[in-house]
Scaffold this motif. Structure first.
Motif, short mmCIF file in Angstrom:
data_model
loop_
_atom_site.label_atom_id
_atom_site.label_comp_id
_atom_site.label_asym_id
_atom_site.label_seq_id
_atom_site.Cartn_x
_atom_site.Cartn_y
_atom_site.Cartn_z
N LYS A 28 -1.75 36.89 42.97
CA LYS A 28 -2.54 35.93 43.65
C LYS A 28 -2.05 35.20 44.57
O LYS A 28 -1.00 34.45 44.35
CB LYS A 28 -3.12 35.02 42.39
CG LYS A 28 -4.21 34.12 42.78
CD LYS A 28 -4.17 32.86 41.88
CE LYS A 28 -4.96 31.65 42.49
NZ LYS A 28 -4.83 30.53 41.49
N CYS A 30 -2.36 32.08 47.20
CA CYS A 30 -3.31 30.87 47.81
C CYS A 30 -2.54 29.77 48.12
O CYS A 30 -1.60 29.52 47.72
CB CYS A 30 -4.26 30.66 46.56
SG CYS A 30 -5.73 29.72 46.90
N ASP A 33 -3.68 25.64 43.97
CA ASP A 33 -3.31 26.09 42.57
C ASP A 33 -4.26 25.24 41.68
O ASP A 33 -3.86 24.59 40.95
CB ASP A 33 -1.83 25.92 42.27
CG ASP A 33 -1.29 26.59 40.65
OD1 ASP A 33 -2.13 27.54 40.41
OD2 ASP A 33 -0.42 26.23 40.43
N TYR A 36 -9.01 24.74 37.88
CA TYR A 36 -10.00 25.65 37.32
C TYR A 36 -10.21 26.91 37.92
O TYR A 36 -10.92 27.81 37.37
CB TYR A 36 -11.33 24.86 37.97
CG TYR A 36 -11.53 24.70 39.31
CD1 TYR A 36 -11.70 25.99 40.04
CD2 TYR A 36 -11.18 23.37 40.10
CE1 TYR A 36 -11.69 25.72 41.43
CE2 TYR A 36 -11.51 23.34 41.39
CZ TYR A 36 -11.84 24.33 42.23
OH TYR A 36 -11.73 24.51 43.27
N CYS A 37 -9.11 27.33 38.47
CA CYS A 37 -9.04 28.74 38.95
C CYS A 37 -9.48 29.74 38.09
O CYS A 37 -8.62 29.77 36.94
CB CYS A 37 -7.74 28.94 39.95
SG CYS A 37 -7.89 30.72 40.86
N ILE A 39 -8.85 32.95 38.34
CA ILE A 39 -8.06 34.06 38.55
C ILE A 39 -6.49 33.97 37.74
O ILE A 39 -5.99 34.84 37.52
CB ILE A 39 -7.60 34.58 40.21
CG1 ILE A 39 -9.02 34.43 41.00
CG2 ILE A 39 -6.93 35.65 40.25
CD1 ILE A 39 -8.75 34.51 42.30
N THR A 42 -1.42 30.42 40.53
CA THR A 42 -1.11 30.85 41.73
C THR A 42 0.39 31.52 41.76
O THR A 42 1.21 30.97 41.18
CB THR A 42 -1.34 30.11 42.94
OG1 THR A 42 -2.49 29.35 43.05
CG2 THR A 42 -0.73 30.60 44.34
N GLY A 82 -7.40 35.21 45.77
CA GLY A 82 -6.81 34.07 46.38
C GLY A 82 -7.68 33.63 47.60
O GLY A 82 -8.91 33.61 47.47
N ASN A 110 -11.22 28.19 50.62
CA ASN A 110 -11.02 26.67 50.06
C ASN A 110 -10.75 25.94 51.05
O ASN A 110 -10.58 24.59 50.95
CB ASN A 110 -9.87 27.09 49.22
CG ASN A 110 -8.43 27.20 49.77
OD1 ASN A 110 -8.39 27.20 51.26
ND2 ASN A 110 -7.47 27.48 49.05
S1 SF4 Z 1 -9.90 28.58 42.89
FE1 SF4 Z 1 -9.70 29.57 45.12
S2 SF4 Z 1 -8.60 28.02 46.30
FE2 SF4 Z 1 -8.23 27.39 43.99
S3 SF4 Z 1 -6.48 28.39 43.47
FE3 SF4 Z 1 -8.13 29.84 42.80
S4 SF4 Z 1 -8.22 30.93 44.54
FE4 SF4 Z 1 -7.19 29.45 45.24
#
Ligand code: SF4
Length: 309
Positions: A28, A30, A33, A36-37, A39, A42, A82, A110
């Protein structure tokens, strides 16, 4: 989770409808970080624009997917592992996609690189840009989004305003609200003021709907989100799963289409049924079989069971 594929879906997105996804990165990468992400934390925390996936590989995957005559989708969305604007040739990819399809091209971002002219220029070719802005207070921004050192909220807000001036397409601004972090009245009022200057076509309020990267990210209840929505001017909507519940379809999904969906991100059964336009009970029976056979797993988040593979 399995490695993400370059072209994924189409998925029935709560925000975009039937969306064919294009992921120009690898998990990932980005500039943030976020607590709430969905994925996960980061892995590559950067603002360096690079060819995280070779441009030709992305083009080839897209070309192959779009050659399928039975493919049905409403929008093509650059999103995924990301921050898509970190791909150094995003502009070329958007232009390429536009040549292949007449469907609207969307980009999720973002907003962290919009202060850079070349990034704004890359996005000018999209039809719809969905940027996010979660905080105007510097301390809250740092705590919630955990940006790369040197990135600050005021710089990002300036980038958003400039982009609005230059971009003729639609901007749907997402604000992710996290309980106890950016939901107090002073910050909400400051956000609402700032958003007037950014002038998005739509404001979409969201909260923590999936297992977050960091446990301290907690959701706001729907009534609180609706209360907050009333403080914003313009077109504003709450887009949590609870707020946008839709009726499911009638057919039974196949095991493979469910696995394709939940290998990208965990989802509760109701959302799987909605995303695949399938009957809820029929979806449950397939999920049950998948879990029994060890092909899917479950985890609990905020009193809901999420399926993943
Ligand atoms: S929510 Fe979006 S901007 Fe925030 S860390 Fe995850 S991928 Fe990056």
């Amino acid at each position: 989770m399995r490695p993400a594929s370059v072209v994924f879906g189409p998925v029935k997105s709560r925000r975009l409808g039937l969306s064919l996804g294009v992921d120009p990165l690898v998990p990932k990468v980005c500039s943030f970080d976020c607590l709430y992400c969905e994925i996960g934390p980061t892995k590559v925390h950067t603002i360096e624009r690079r060819l995280y996936r070779p441009t030709e590989e992305i083009k080839k995957a897209l070309q192959e997917r779009l050659a399928d005559e039975n493919l049905c989708f409403e929008v093509l969305t650059f999103a995924g592992s990301g921050e898509p604007t970190l791909h150094a040739e995003l502009e070329e990819l958007i232009i390429f996609a536009k040549e292949l399809t007449d469907r609207p091209i969307c980009v999720l971002t973002n907003s962290s690189l919009l202060w850079r002219k070349e990034v704004r220029k890359a996005l000018l070719n999209a039809d719809l840009v969905l940027p996010s802005l979660d905080a105007v207070n510097e301390e809250i921004f740092q705590k919630l989004n955990k940006p790369v050192k040197g990135l600050c909220a005021s710089k990002i807000i300036e980038g958003l305003k400039k982009f609005r001036e230059e971009f003729a397409g639609e901007i749907w601004l997402e604000i992710m609200l996290v309980a106890g972090v950016n939901d107090h009245e002073e910050e909400i009022r400051a956000l609402a003021e700032t958003v007037i200057d950014i002038s998005p076509d739509k404001i979409q309020l969201n909260s923590v709907d999936r297992p977050p990267a960091y446990r301290q990210a907690k959701a706001l209840p729907l009534n609180k989100l609706r209360e907050i929505a009333s403080l914003f001017k313009g077109e504003v909507e709450v887009i949590t799963r609870e707020a946008l519940k839709e009726k499911s379809g009638k057919r039974k999904p196949s095991a493979e289409e469910i696995l394709a969906l939940i290998s990208r991100r965990p989802a509760p059964s109701s959302e799987i049924a909605e995303a695949l336009s399938c009957d809820f009970k029929a979806t449950l029976s397939v999920l049950e079989e998948l879990v029994k056979k060890g092909r899917a797993k479950t985890k609990r988040h905020q009193n809901q069971i999420f399926y993943y593979a």
